[in-house]
Design an enzyme around this catalytic site. Sequence first.
Site, PDB file in Angstrom:
ATOM      1  N   GLU A 151       0.827  -1.208   0.000  1.00 34.28           N
ATOM      2  CA  GLU A 151       0.000   0.000   0.000  1.00 34.28           C
ATOM      3  C   GLU A 151       0.865   1.264   0.000  1.00 34.28           C
ATOM      4  O   GLU A 151       0.626   2.219   0.742  1.00 34.28           O
ATOM      5  CB  GLU A 151      -0.978  -0.018   1.188  1.00 34.28           C
ATOM      6  CG  GLU A 151      -1.898  -1.237   1.185  1.00 34.28           C
ATOM      7  CD  GLU A 151      -2.978  -1.189   2.260  1.00 34.28           C
ATOM      8  OE1 GLU A 151      -2.894  -0.312   3.148  1.00 34.28           O
ATOM      9  OE2 GLU A 151      -3.908  -2.018   2.201  1.00 34.28           O
ATOM     10  N   GLU A 298      -5.006  -9.354   0.079  1.00 32.56           N
ATOM     11  CA  GLU A 298      -5.496  -9.403   1.466  1.00 32.56           C
ATOM     12  C   GLU A 298      -7.014  -9.289   1.472  1.00 32.56           C
ATOM     13  O   GLU A 298      -7.581  -8.466   0.759  1.00 32.56           O
ATOM     14  CB  GLU A 298      -4.935  -8.260   2.317  1.00 32.56           C
ATOM     15  CG  GLU A 298      -3.454  -8.332   2.629  1.00 32.56           C
ATOM     16  CD  GLU A 298      -2.997  -7.162   3.500  1.00 32.56           C
ATOM     17  OE1 GLU A 298      -3.869  -6.446   4.058  1.00 32.56           O
ATOM     18  OE2 GLU A 298      -1.780  -6.946   3.623  1.00 32.56           O
TER      19      GLU A 298
END
Length: 553
Positions: A151, A298
Site C-alpha cells: 500500500e 489481502e
Amino acid sequence: MRNLSSTSSSMAITKLTLISLYYLFFLVQLSTLSQANFFPLVSEIKKQNDEQDNEPYVGVNIGTDVSNLLSPAELVSFLQFQKINHVRLYDADPDILKALAKTKIRVMISVPNNQILAIGSSNTTAAAWIDRNVVAYYPETLISGIAVGDEVFTTVPSSAPMLLPAIQSLYNGLVASNLHTQIKISTPNAASIILDPFPPSQAFFNQSLTQFVLPLLQFLSKTGSPLMMNFYPYYVYMQNKGVVPLDNALFKPLTPSKEMVDPNTLLHYTSVLDAMVDAAYFSMKNLNITDVVVLVSESGWPSKGDSKEPYATIDNANTYNSNLIKHVLDRSGTPLHPETTSSVYIYELFNEDLRSPPISEAHWGLFYGNTTAVYLLHVSNSGTFLANDTTNQTYCIAMDGVDSKTLQAALDWACGPGRANCTEIQPGDDCYYPNNVKNHASYAFDSYYQKEGRAAGSCDFKGVATITTTDPSHGNCLFPGSKKLSSNKTREVMNTTTPHSSNAAGDRLQFIALTLRRRSNIPIISGLLVKELVSFFVVALSSLLFFDIMTPC
C-alpha cells in the site's frame, strides 16, 4: 577343408558384430523416439503445472507480531498439517524460506516499504536482493511471487516515485537469473486508490496517482503480472452502514430485490467483494488496460472488536471467510468477468496479539498464536477442499443487546409451550451457571432449535435469537447438538486444533490452497514407442535366425 575352429571363431565374431550393430541401431532408435515422445512428456508436465498455477487458489498471509511465534520448522509443519499450500510473507525471512524448502508450499515474499528507495535507486542493490532472497532458495523453496512494498501509494506516498523503478530493477534481476517467467512481481494496493467504487462501472483510479498507476499497469500487462489489491468488505460495510446490507458483505444469499445493481451495466452484485474486484477492472479499462488480472492480496474479517466495532464477531468472521473460500473454489468469477476468478490471500493465519489498538487489529487470524483455531470454518460441497465442516453443526443462542425482560419471556415460552428440555439450567445442574437470563435463554433456545431439527424459523423467538456455528458449550455445560455429547474422550471446550493433539484429526481445519482440476496420468511409454520397440526386436530376431540358417555347419 575348412578349419572348423577358425570358422566358428569367424561366425562368433560375425554374430557379435551383427548384434552390436543392432544394439547400436536400438540406441539410435530409442534416442530418436525419446526426443519424439519423452520430451513432449516433460513439456506436457510443465504445461500442466503452469495451468495449475493459473487456477484460482486460497492462501493465507502470515504476520509475525505474535507472542511466542512458532519456530520456522514448527510453522512449516503446521502449514503442512493444515494443508495450506499458498502463503504470503511480509518480508523474505531466510529461516522460514529455508524451512519451506522441499515442500509443496508456494510462497510470495515481500520487499518491506523501507527498502524501496534503496532498491529503486540502484540496479546493483536490486540484483543483490534477488540473489540473496530468491536465487539462494529457488527452486527448492517454491517462491511464486514478489510483493514490492505494501500500500505504498497511500501509506508512504513519498516512496511512490521510486516504486516502479524498484519493481523494474527487481524484474531485471529475475530476468538475469532466468526466473522472470516462474516468479511474478507486483505491489499490493489499498482499495482507497479506487474512487467512486460503486457502481463498479463508474469507478476510476485516484487521478492524483495516475502518473504512477498507469506505468505500473503497463508494466504488469507487459510481464503478465497481476494487479494486487487489498480488499476488505468489512471496512466497506462499517463505512456505509444502512446502505450496504451486512448479508451482502458476508456473501450471504440475497433476494433479487436486495442485490446491488449497476445501473449502467445492469449487472447484479450479490457480494461486496465482487463489486470491489469489478471496480478495479473498470478502473483499469478507463486507462485502456484490459489484460491484467486482479489478485486479492489481502481480505478477511476480524473476530473481535471494541464497542465501536460491534460487527467484528466470531460468527461474522467465520461466515465471511467460509463463504469467501467457497466463492473462490466455485470459480464463478465476477458479474463483469465470470470467466476469471481472482485468487485470494486471507488476512491472516494468526491473531497478531502484539498489534496496536483498536482491538480488531489483533483479531484477524484463523488461529491463535498457539495454533488453536479461533473458529472452525464451515465449508461444504467444495470439491477437494477438506475443511472441518461445521455447516451442519449450528446452534441457536440469545442475541447480544436484548433486554432481560424480553429474553425472560422468550425463555418462559421455550421451556413451557415450546417443550424445550430445560433441566440442565436448573439449580445444581451443569448449565445453571452463569446464573443469568441470557445464558439460560441461550440453552433453552438451542434445546428447542435442536428438537425441531434446526428447521427454518425455529431460531427466532420474536427476533431475540440468532444462529451460530460456534459451539456455545462451556466447562461441563454441553449444549444440545454439541458433538461433545457423543464423545467419551473429552468434555473440554471444542475448537482446538494443535498438530500434537492425538484426536486433532476430527477437529482440525483441513485448509487446502486449491487445485480443483484433476488430470489423468500421462503414460510413461507411448503406444508409438511400444510398437517401434516390438518391431525392432522382431526384425533383430528374424535376422539372427536367418544368419544361423544360411551359415554352413
